[in-house]
Design an enzyme around this catalytic site. Structure first.
Site, PDB file in Angstrom:
ATOM      1  N   GLU A   1      24.495  53.574  20.471  1.00  0.00           N
ATOM      2  CA  GLU A   1      24.252  54.580  21.519  1.00  0.00           C
ATOM      3  C   GLU A   1      23.043  55.434  21.163  1.00  0.00           C
ATOM      4  O   GLU A   1      22.250  55.813  22.031  1.00  0.00           O
ATOM      5  CB  GLU A   1      25.487  55.461  21.734  1.00  0.00           C
ATOM      6  CG  GLU A   1      26.726  54.710  22.153  1.00  0.00           C
ATOM      7  CD  GLU A   1      26.525  53.870  23.404  1.00  0.00           C
ATOM      8  OE1 GLU A   1      25.801  54.289  24.319  1.00  0.00           O
ATOM      9  OE2 GLU A   1      27.108  52.763  23.452  1.00  0.00           O
TER      10      GLU A   1
ATOM     11  N   TRP B   1      20.211  53.400  22.190  1.00  0.00           N
ATOM     12  CA  TRP B   1      19.992  53.443  23.656  1.00  0.00           C
ATOM     13  C   TRP B   1      19.126  54.653  24.007  1.00  0.00           C
ATOM     14  O   TRP B   1      18.252  54.595  24.863  1.00  0.00           O
ATOM     15  CB  TRP B   1      21.330  53.578  24.404  1.00  0.00           C
ATOM     16  CG  TRP B   1      21.966  52.274  24.798  1.00  0.00           C
ATOM     17  CD1 TRP B   1      23.094  51.731  24.262  1.00  0.00           C
ATOM     18  CD2 TRP B   1      21.523  51.357  25.817  1.00  0.00           C
ATOM     19  NE1 TRP B   1      23.372  50.533  24.893  1.00  0.00           N
ATOM     20  CE2 TRP B   1      22.439  50.283  25.845  1.00  0.00           C
ATOM     21  CE3 TRP B   1      20.442  51.337  26.707  1.00  0.00           C
ATOM     22  CZ2 TRP B   1      22.312  49.216  26.731  1.00  0.00           C
ATOM     23  CZ3 TRP B   1      20.314  50.258  27.592  1.00  0.00           C
ATOM     24  CH2 TRP B   1      21.231  49.227  27.597  1.00  0.00           C
TER      25      TRP B   1
ATOM     26  N   TRP C   1      17.426  51.788  51.584  1.00  0.00           N
ATOM     27  CA  TRP C   1      18.605  52.586  51.240  1.00  0.00           C
ATOM     28  C   TRP C   1      19.107  53.267  52.520  1.00  0.00           C
ATOM     29  O   TRP C   1      18.370  53.406  53.479  1.00  0.00           O
ATOM     30  CB  TRP C   1      18.267  53.664  50.207  1.00  0.00           C
ATOM     31  CG  TRP C   1      17.859  53.149  48.857  1.00  0.00           C
ATOM     32  CD1 TRP C   1      16.603  53.156  48.336  1.00  0.00           C
ATOM     33  CD2 TRP C   1      18.702  52.581  47.851  1.00  0.00           C
ATOM     34  NE1 TRP C   1      16.600  52.615  47.071  1.00  0.00           N
ATOM     35  CE2 TRP C   1      17.882  52.254  46.745  1.00  0.00           C
ATOM     36  CE3 TRP C   1      20.072  52.298  47.767  1.00  0.00           C
ATOM     37  CZ2 TRP C   1      18.386  51.679  45.579  1.00  0.00           C
ATOM     38  CZ3 TRP C   1      20.571  51.730  46.601  1.00  0.00           C
ATOM     39  CH2 TRP C   1      19.735  51.419  45.525  1.00  0.00           C
TER      40      TRP C   1
ATOM     41  N   ASN D   1      30.673  59.105  29.860  1.00  0.00           N
ATOM     42  CA  ASN D   1      29.725  58.023  30.144  1.00  0.00           C
ATOM     43  C   ASN D   1      30.286  56.976  31.115  1.00  0.00           C
ATOM     44  O   ASN D   1      29.596  56.561  32.046  1.00  0.00           O
ATOM     45  CB  ASN D   1      29.288  57.342  28.846  1.00  0.00           C
ATOM     46  CG  ASN D   1      28.291  56.235  29.103  1.00  0.00           C
ATOM     47  OD1 ASN D   1      27.228  56.479  29.670  1.00  0.00           O
ATOM     48  ND2 ASN D   1      28.632  55.016  28.735  1.00  0.00           N
TER      49      ASN D   1
ATOM     50  N   TRP E   1      19.102  55.940  44.447  1.00  0.00           N
ATOM     51  CA  TRP E   1      19.507  56.447  43.126  1.00  0.00           C
ATOM     52  C   TRP E   1      18.828  57.770  42.783  1.00  0.00           C
ATOM     53  O   TRP E   1      19.351  58.571  42.020  1.00  0.00           O
ATOM     54  CB  TRP E   1      19.234  55.403  42.029  1.00  0.00           C
ATOM     55  CG  TRP E   1      17.800  54.946  41.904  1.00  0.00           C
ATOM     56  CD1 TRP E   1      17.243  53.863  42.502  1.00  0.00           C
ATOM     57  CD2 TRP E   1      16.745  55.551  41.128  1.00  0.00           C
ATOM     58  NE1 TRP E   1      15.917  53.743  42.162  1.00  0.00           N
ATOM     59  CE2 TRP E   1      15.585  54.771  41.313  1.00  0.00           C
ATOM     60  CE3 TRP E   1      16.665  56.656  40.298  1.00  0.00           C
ATOM     61  CZ2 TRP E   1      14.358  55.067  40.698  1.00  0.00           C
ATOM     62  CZ3 TRP E   1      15.453  56.965  39.684  1.00  0.00           C
ATOM     63  CH2 TRP E   1      14.318  56.176  39.892  1.00  0.00           C
TER      64      TRP E   1
ATOM     65  N   TRP F   1      20.508  55.869  35.607  1.00  0.00           N
ATOM     66  CA  TRP F   1      20.551  55.679  37.070  1.00  0.00           C
ATOM     67  C   TRP F   1      19.938  54.345  37.482  1.00  0.00           C
ATOM     68  O   TRP F   1      20.480  53.645  38.338  1.00  0.00           O
ATOM     69  CB  TRP F   1      19.873  56.854  37.792  1.00  0.00           C
ATOM     70  CG  TRP F   1      20.869  57.946  37.996  1.00  0.00           C
ATOM     71  CD1 TRP F   1      21.042  59.060  37.217  1.00  0.00           C
ATOM     72  CD2 TRP F   1      21.889  57.999  39.009  1.00  0.00           C
ATOM     73  NE1 TRP F   1      22.106  59.791  37.677  1.00  0.00           N
ATOM     74  CE2 TRP F   1      22.640  59.167  38.783  1.00  0.00           C
ATOM     75  CE3 TRP F   1      22.252  57.172  40.067  1.00  0.00           C
ATOM     76  CZ2 TRP F   1      23.726  59.538  39.586  1.00  0.00           C
ATOM     77  CZ3 TRP F   1      23.328  57.526  40.869  1.00  0.00           C
ATOM     78  CH2 TRP F   1      24.051  58.699  40.630  1.00  0.00           C
TER      79      TRP F   1
HETATM   80  C1  LIG Z   1      23.871  57.491  35.433  1.00  0.00           C
HETATM   81  C2  LIG Z   1      23.788  57.982  34.007  1.00  0.00           C
HETATM   82  C3  LIG Z   1      23.090  59.145  33.711  1.00  0.00           C
HETATM   83  C4  LIG Z   1      23.006  59.615  32.392  1.00  0.00           C
HETATM   84  N1  LIG Z   1      22.298  60.763  32.144  1.00  0.00           N
HETATM   85  C5  LIG Z   1      22.173  61.197  30.859  1.00  0.00           C
HETATM   86  C6  LIG Z   1      21.418  62.366  30.571  1.00  0.00           C
HETATM   87  O1  LIG Z   1      20.838  63.006  31.453  1.00  0.00           O
HETATM   88  N2  LIG Z   1      21.351  62.775  29.273  1.00  0.00           N
HETATM   89  C7  LIG Z   1      21.979  62.092  28.258  1.00  0.00           C
HETATM   90  O2  LIG Z   1      21.876  62.511  27.094  1.00  0.00           O
HETATM   91  N3  LIG Z   1      22.664  60.962  28.507  1.00  0.00           N
HETATM   92  C8  LIG Z   1      22.797  60.503  29.771  1.00  0.00           C
HETATM   93  N4  LIG Z   1      23.532  59.371  30.019  1.00  0.00           N
HETATM   94  C9  LIG Z   1      24.071  58.613  28.881  1.00  0.00           C
HETATM   95  C10 LIG Z   1      25.512  58.986  28.423  1.00  0.00           C
HETATM   96  O3  LIG Z   1      26.368  59.049  29.519  1.00  0.00           O
HETATM   97  C11 LIG Z   1      25.582  60.311  27.652  1.00  0.00           C
HETATM   98  O4  LIG Z   1      24.600  60.349  26.655  1.00  0.00           O
HETATM   99  C12 LIG Z   1      26.944  60.460  26.963  1.00  0.00           C
HETATM  100  O5  LIG Z   1      27.978  60.430  27.913  1.00  0.00           O
HETATM  101  C13 LIG Z   1      26.972  61.780  26.207  1.00  0.00           C
HETATM  102  O6  LIG Z   1      28.214  61.995  25.616  1.00  0.00           O
HETATM  103  P1  LIG Z   1      28.371  62.028  24.027  1.00  0.00           P
HETATM  104  O7  LIG Z   1      27.368  62.940  23.438  1.00  0.00           O
HETATM  105  O8  LIG Z   1      29.799  62.310  23.725  1.00  0.00           O
HETATM  106  O9  LIG Z   1      27.976  60.539  23.662  1.00  0.00           O
HETATM  107  P2  LIG Z   1      28.335  59.560  22.442  1.00  0.00           P
HETATM  108  O10 LIG Z   1      29.085  58.423  23.014  1.00  0.00           O
HETATM  109  O11 LIG Z   1      28.925  60.277  21.308  1.00  0.00           O
HETATM  110  O12 LIG Z   1      26.890  58.989  22.039  1.00  0.00           O
HETATM  111  C14 LIG Z   1      26.053  59.624  21.060  1.00  0.00           C
HETATM  112  C15 LIG Z   1      24.704  59.954  21.653  1.00  0.00           C
HETATM  113  O13 LIG Z   1      24.010  58.771  21.995  1.00  0.00           O
HETATM  114  C16 LIG Z   1      23.202  59.018  23.153  1.00  0.00           C
HETATM  115  N5  LIG Z   1      23.640  58.120  24.229  1.00  0.00           N
HETATM  116  C17 LIG Z   1      24.889  57.644  24.434  1.00  0.00           C
HETATM  117  N6  LIG Z   1      24.894  56.796  25.480  1.00  0.00           N
HETATM  118  C18 LIG Z   1      23.637  56.747  25.947  1.00  0.00           C
HETATM  119  C19 LIG Z   1      23.012  56.039  27.019  1.00  0.00           C
HETATM  120  N7  LIG Z   1      23.689  55.192  27.810  1.00  0.00           N
HETATM  121  N8  LIG Z   1      21.705  56.250  27.226  1.00  0.00           N
HETATM  122  C20 LIG Z   1      20.991  57.079  26.440  1.00  0.00           C
HETATM  123  N9  LIG Z   1      21.530  57.766  25.415  1.00  0.00           N
HETATM  124  C21 LIG Z   1      22.830  57.599  25.163  1.00  0.00           C
HETATM  125  C22 LIG Z   1      23.420  60.468  23.546  1.00  0.00           C
HETATM  126  O14 LIG Z   1      22.380  61.240  22.981  1.00  0.00           O
HETATM  127  C23 LIG Z   1      24.755  60.777  22.905  1.00  0.00           C
HETATM  128  O15 LIG Z   1      24.935  62.148  22.622  1.00  0.00           O
HETATM  129  C24 LIG Z   1      23.629  58.885  31.340  1.00  0.00           C
HETATM  130  C25 LIG Z   1      24.337  57.711  31.649  1.00  0.00           C
HETATM  131  C26 LIG Z   1      24.428  57.262  32.964  1.00  0.00           C
HETATM  132  C27 LIG Z   1      25.190  56.004  33.258  1.00  0.00           C
END
Ligand SMILES: Cc1cc2nc3c(=O)[nH]c(=O)nc-3n(C[C@H](O)[C@H](O)[C@H](O)COP(=O)(O)OP(=O)(O)OC[C@H]3O[C@@H](n4cnc5c(N)ncnc54)[C@H](O)[C@@H]3O)c2cc1C
Length: 488
Positions: free
Chosen positions: A282, A285, A313, A353, A371, A394
């Site tokens: 993650e 990512w 759209w 997420n 989107w 998105w």
């Molecule tokens: C439509 C959509 C919009 C999103 N918008 C954002 C946003 O604006 N900001 C954001 O930080 N994340 C975003 N995410 C990714 C993800 O949902 C969040 O990072 C995550 O839910 C944060 O929770 P956590 O810190 O407990 O994550 P954990 O699961 O603990 O992950 C650790 C860290 O990894 C990074 N991470 C995790 N998943 C992703 C991912 N898919 N893409 C990029 N980084 C990731 C984050 O920095 C996160 O804090 C988005 C995902 C989707 C599907």
């Protein structure tokens, strides 16, 4: 005879941006080292960022909280944070002149907007005869450090991740916070509150600051990371790190996260290693999307795959589209998992997420809305709203992004609910009107008989809406539209 470099007294301005911490802060550590502690720590409250269309009160509040925490850390070391309002291209030269500083240091940011702004600042500072130095800090690997064998940017995650892991290896180092700093040389107005900035915050937000970020990281690694791969997809579970706003504002560094995970993995039972690897994925990512936006700045406003610019759209009726969008925003679509997720976002500034993926699929594939509507709404609400991750998420859900899979990314909201919130705990938490609905109807409350509705004190159409669209019919139409693009 010229003086050796170390004998020169230099004063360095450190411009804080998305690095609101003292430990493992690359530019700040360099500033403290080069100036022997004579650092002028500055944060600029940029009016453009406070008033833009994508501004979220949640992020402003989290930012201000983190600035207060940063100021306290600096004061504990004999310094303080200088907070100035205005345009960085004007504020920073003025601070440079007022403090007779020799240099400006900052950590690089990679969004198109930040890069344009930073070029202007660097230009002005250099024209004033001072040095301007930028550092890698926001990521473990910078965009140009990882290219394919053809020297092209990666556009598919799996090979990017493989290359990232092989370059970074199993060890990463971090920097300590400087112990002592010089006394402040400039007055600073007090750090404003959200109300001072005319911002009203209605959400219950997480606390900001470096100490809080370290506490969250320690708790996650000690208590939850070994179950991360098993539980991370279940939004009712507290199974993820909640570090996203901290990584967004740099109250923690990605290296600190990675180091903590790798050290714990080394000591952990082999059977749990996959869970550590999933979490590290993650973090990768996050860097993947940062480099995508860096190399393909058009994705900021357009479909990453430009052929989807021809996709139509909407329903054809602007009024209907607006009404559907409002229902989505407020959590009134009649699909419980979607509505619970939107209420979580509206009330807390954060969304799980899995829930983000479900609501993004629903907006684009069930409501046929662009989107960019959802992306903007997220930016206006999310405490972790980040241009790269949000745009990447998105476009992934819409099927217009790097790995375009428009047909497979159509989530059935009922099946998603049944699979990832089997007992409906998440739904009941955020939708109190469904609290007494029996498990068998929790994902399809419209199937309740009038007697069931009476017993669960939830009249469908009054206390909770009927579904605003029929998933099966909506899905067929969006597939048709995507297919038309592909065949053309
Ligand atoms: C439509 C959509 C919009 C999103 N918008 C954002 C946003 O604006 N900001 C954001 O930080 N994340 C975003 N995410 C990714 C993800 O949902 C969040 O990072 C995550 O839910 C944060 O929770 P956590 O810190 O407990 O994550 P954990 O699961 O603990 O992950 C650790 C860290 O990894 C990074 N991470 C995790 N998943 C992703 C991912 N898919 N893409 C990029 N980084 C990731 C984050 O920095 C996160 O804090 C988005 C995902 C989707 C599907």
């Amino acid at each position: 005879m010229p003086l050796p470099l170390y004998a020169l007294a230099v004063r360095v301005i450190h411009w804080f941006r998305r690095d609101l911490r003292l430990s493992d802060n690359t530019a700040f550590a360099a500033a403290a080292r080069d100036s022997k502690g004579d650092v002028v720590p500055v944060f600029v409250l940029d009016d453009a960022l406070l008033r833009g269309k994508d501004v979220a009160p949640a992020r402003i509040a989290f930012l201000l909280d983190s600035l207060r925490a940063l100021d306290a850390e600096l004061r504990a070391r004999g310094s303080r944070l200088i907070v100035q309002r205005g345009n960085p291209t004007e504020v920073l030269p003025a601070v440079l002149a007022a403090t007779s500083a020799d240099a400006l240091y900052f950590n690089r940011d990679y969004t198109p907007l930040a890069r344009r702004r930073d070029e202007q600042v660097v230009d002005t500072v250099r024209r004033m005869g001072a040095r301007a130095e930028s550092f890698k800090d926001l990521v473990v690997l910078e965009s140009n450090e990882l290219l394919t064998s053809a020297q092209k940017p990666y556009v598919v995650f799996t090979p990017y991740k493989r290359a990232w892991l092989s370059k970074v290896g199993e060890r990463v180092s971090t920097l300590p916070a400087p112990a002592q700093l010089a006394a402040p040389v400039l007055e600073s107005p007090p750090i404003p509150t959200p109300a001072d900035l005319g911002v009203t915050v209605e959400q219950q937000l997480p606390r900001g600051g470096e100490t809080e970020a370290q506490r969250l990281l320690r708790a996650f690694i000690a208590e939850r990371i070994t179950r991360y791969d098993a539980l991370r997809d279940f939004p009712a579970e507290d199974a993820t790190s909640r570090l996203s706003p901290h990584l967004r504002f740099g109250t923690i560094s990605p290296r600190q996260c990675l180091q903590a995970a790798l050290e714990a993995k080394n000591l952990a039972d082999l059977r749990t290693h996959a869970a550590f690897d999933t979490w590290i994925s993650e973090l990768i990512w996050r860097e993947f999307y940062i480099q995508v936006l860096y190399h393909f700045p058009h994705a900021d406003r357009h479909n990453f795959k430009r052929e989807y610019d021809a996709l139509r759209w909407g329903s054809g009726s602007d009024a209907l589209d607006q009404a559907r969008f409002a229902a989505w925003c407020d959590g009134r679509t009649g699909y419980p998992i979607v509505d619970a997720a939107m209420r979580q976002l509206n009330q807390t500034g954060w969304m799980h997420n899995r829930a983000r993926m479900i609501v993004a699929s629903f907006l684009t594939k069930d409501l046929w809305l662009d989107w960019r509507w959802g992306e903007r709404y997220f930016m206006q609400r999310l405490v972790d709203g980040d241009p790269a991750a949000n745009n990447g998420g998105w476009q992934w859900a819409a099927g217009t992004g790097t790995d375009a899979q428009p047909y497979y990314r159509i989530f059935n909201p009922t099946l998603q609910g049944q699979r990832f919130d089997p007992q409906g705990d998440y739904i009941r938490r955020w939708l109190p009107e469904l609290a007494r609905v029996p498990d068998e109807f929790i994902h399809e409350p419209w199937r309740m008989t009038p007697m069931d509705q009476l017993r669960s004190s939830c009249q469908i159409g009054k206390d909770y809406p009927y579904p605003i669209v029929d998933h099966a019919a909506q899905k067929d139409e969006i597939v048709r539209r995507f297919k038309a693009i592909r065949t053309n």
